[in-house]
Design a protein around this motif. Structure first.
Motif, PDB file in Angstrom:
ATOM      1  N   SER A 158      28.791 -32.100 -49.108  1.00  0.00           N
ATOM      2  CA  SER A 158      27.897 -32.370 -50.241  1.00  0.00           C
ATOM      3  C   SER A 158      28.449 -31.872 -51.566  1.00  0.00           C
ATOM      4  CB  SER A 158      26.532 -31.710 -49.992  1.00  0.00           C
ATOM      5  OG  SER A 158      26.635 -30.290 -50.063  1.00  0.00           O
TER       6      SER A 158
ATOM      7  N   LYS B  46      28.280 -28.729 -52.413  1.00  0.00           N
ATOM      8  CA  LYS B  46      27.519 -27.528 -52.765  1.00  0.00           C
ATOM      9  C   LYS B  46      28.352 -26.260 -52.705  1.00  0.00           C
ATOM     10  CE  LYS B  46      23.241 -25.098 -51.497  1.00  0.00           C
ATOM     11  NZ  LYS B  46      22.449 -25.453 -52.689  1.00  0.00           N
TER      12      LYS B  46
ATOM     13  N   ASP C  17      31.056 -27.018 -58.247  1.00  0.00           N
ATOM     14  CA  ASP C  17      31.050 -26.611 -59.656  1.00  0.00           C
ATOM     15  C   ASP C  17      32.403 -26.092 -60.113  1.00  0.00           C
ATOM     16  OD1 ASP C  17      28.549 -27.103 -61.061  1.00  0.00           O
ATOM     17  OD2 ASP C  17      27.636 -25.854 -59.525  1.00  0.00           O
TER      18      ASP C  17
ATOM     19  N   ARG D 273      28.134 -38.221 -58.107  1.00  0.00           N
ATOM     20  CA  ARG D 273      26.981 -37.849 -58.930  1.00  0.00           C
ATOM     21  C   ARG D 273      26.049 -36.974 -58.112  1.00  0.00           C
ATOM     22  NH1 ARG D 273      24.490 -42.943 -62.078  1.00  0.00           N
ATOM     23  NH2 ARG D 273      22.882 -41.373 -62.226  1.00  0.00           N
ATOM     24  N   SER D 274      25.483 -35.985 -58.777  1.00  0.00           N
ATOM     25  CA  SER D 274      24.644 -35.031 -58.055  1.00  0.00           C
ATOM     26  C   SER D 274      23.461 -35.698 -57.374  1.00  0.00           C
ATOM     27  CB  SER D 274      24.136 -33.951 -59.027  1.00  0.00           C
ATOM     28  OG  SER D 274      25.196 -33.125 -59.446  1.00  0.00           O
ATOM     29  N   ASP D 275      22.879 -36.727 -57.988  1.00  0.00           N
ATOM     30  CA  ASP D 275      21.669 -37.318 -57.423  1.00  0.00           C
ATOM     31  C   ASP D 275      21.948 -38.449 -56.446  1.00  0.00           C
ATOM     32  OD1 ASP D 275      22.673 -39.036 -59.317  1.00  0.00           O
ATOM     33  OD2 ASP D 275      20.714 -39.624 -60.116  1.00  0.00           O
TER      34      ASP D 275
ATOM     35  N   ARG E 120      23.664 -38.715 -50.453  1.00  0.00           N
ATOM     36  CA  ARG E 120      22.537 -37.785 -50.415  1.00  0.00           C
ATOM     37  C   ARG E 120      21.338 -38.420 -49.710  1.00  0.00           C
ATOM     38  NH1 ARG E 120      20.816 -34.008 -55.521  1.00  0.00           N
ATOM     39  NH2 ARG E 120      18.824 -33.234 -54.739  1.00  0.00           N
TER      40      ARG E 120
ATOM     41  N   ILE F  91      22.154 -30.748 -50.183  1.00  0.00           N
ATOM     42  CA  ILE F  91      21.779 -31.057 -51.566  1.00  0.00           C
ATOM     43  C   ILE F  91      22.626 -30.215 -52.503  1.00  0.00           C
ATOM     44  CG2 ILE F  91      19.943 -31.011 -53.287  1.00  0.00           C
ATOM     45  CD1 ILE F  91      17.930 -31.340 -51.043  1.00  0.00           C
TER      46      ILE F  91
ATOM     47  N   ASP G 162      23.038 -29.712 -56.497  1.00  0.00           N
ATOM     48  CA  ASP G 162      22.659 -29.939 -57.886  1.00  0.00           C
ATOM     49  C   ASP G 162      23.587 -29.102 -58.746  1.00  0.00           C
ATOM     50  OD1 ASP G 162      20.500 -31.722 -57.469  1.00  0.00           O
ATOM     51  OD2 ASP G 162      19.241 -30.050 -56.863  1.00  0.00           O
ATOM     52  N   SER G 163      24.487 -29.748 -59.436  1.00  0.00           N
ATOM     53  CA  SER G 163      25.522 -29.034 -60.182  1.00  0.00           C
ATOM     54  C   SER G 163      24.915 -28.219 -61.308  1.00  0.00           C
ATOM     55  CB  SER G 163      26.515 -30.051 -60.761  1.00  0.00           C
ATOM     56  OG  SER G 163      27.360 -29.436 -61.696  1.00  0.00           O
TER      57      SER G 163
END
Length: 315
Positions: free
Chosen positions: A77, A79, A83, A192-194, A224, A308, A310-311
């Motif tokens: 993912s 995660k 970043d 893309r994060s989403d 995702r 999941i 989310d950056s």
């Protein structure tokens, strides 16, 4: 006079006889430290080295597999390390926090190429690029570092970052060393994060005083709330320093209860996940470690957070 000479002669003969007998008694005697004694002595057996418990212990067990699988999902993912990638190259000049500027009427680049001599004599070349479209325009920064010092940070290698509905980053022998950790990367990472994350021929490593992570030969796709697939190898503190190979032969779909994943360790320990349990909320986990096999039916919810990313970088 003749009697005295005879007595003296007999006395001398007696002394010589005693000396000869004494020498005969000592003939063939060996000193106490004669090396022949040591050659015939039986040496003490060399004790076997004490076994290293970390080498003989199972790397993956029914007690720790949840965390190991969570980290594997965190690699798919993004995660676990995303970043570090999305903020690359993390160069201090704020000019590159945004994207190259183009003329909205002509779509030509306003931002120009920059050639910089770094504080240590190394160099940095930054090239802005654009496709020149009025809509859905692809904008790109291309960084070419050659032993470039930026404050306390050393850079080397190449990074290309692009935005076109999603972020795509390509690394070529990139290295960033800030004296607390060293980041190295090669290959392609994007998404893309989403929605999704993907890697192609991707290698990444992070070495720091607190932890280490090495990902190699990564070719993965992650959607995702849908599915994940692909292969890579990983070596980290949480693998016990042992290389682990991750293989997803068929799309693993937590939302639909299907697919398989296999984690194989160099020691021979193996974990398999089978999503086809007949219940979309559960997965079958089989662990073979040190000759013992255990099968567990587990809830997917244990790993929902790992799936999941989310950056925090804002990208």
């Amino acid at each position: 006079m003749e009697g005295a000479l005879t007595l003296k002669y007999l006395s001398l003969v007696f002394v010589m006889f005693v000396a000869a007998c004494s020498g005969s008694d000592n003939e063939g005697a060996q000193p106490l430290n004669d090396p022949t004694d040591q050659q015939t002595a039986t040496p003490d057996p060399t004790p076997d080295p004490t076994p290293d418990p970390e080498q003989s212990a199972a790397v993956i067990t029914p007690d720790n597999y949840v965390d190991i699988v969570a980290n594997v999902f965190g690699i798919f993912s993004g995660k676990l390390y995303g970043d570090k990638i999305l903020t690359a190259p993390d160069y201090s000049d704020p000019t590159y926090d945004g994207w190259p500027e183009v003329n909205p009427e002509t779509t030509e680049l306003i931002t120009q190429r920059a050639d910089t001599v770094c504080s240590n004599g190394g160099t940095l070349v930054v090239i802005p690029e654009t496709q020149g479209y009025h809509t859905d325009n692809l904008l790109t920064w291309h960084f070419d570092f050659d032993n470039c010092q930026d404050g306390i940070v050393m850079f080397d290698g190449q990074v290309s970052t692009a935005i076109y509905e999603a972020i795509y980053i390509t690394f070529t022998d990139f290295e960033r060393d800030d004296q607390t950790e060293v980041i190295r990367a090669s290959g392609d990472f994007g998404g893309r994060s989403d929605r999704f994350w993907t890697t192609t021929n991707f290698d990444f490593s992070r070495e720091g005083s607190d932890a280490s992570l090495v990902i190699e030969d990564s070719d993965t796709d992650f959607w995702r709330d849908s599915a994940l697939t692909g292969d890579f190898s990983v070596q980290a503190d949480w693998t016990g320093g042992e290389r682990m190979t991750v293989h997803v032969p068929t799309d693993l779909t937590p939302a639909n209860g299907a697919g398989e994943m296999e984690l194989s360790f160099e020691s021979g320990n193996v974990l398999t996940m089978n999503g086809a349990t007949g219940d979309v909320d559960t997965v079958e986990v089989t662990i073979t470690a040190d000759g013992t096999t255990s099968t567990i039916i587990q809830s997917w919810s244990l790993w929902s957070d790992s799936l999941i990313f989310d950056s925090v970088s804002g990208r």
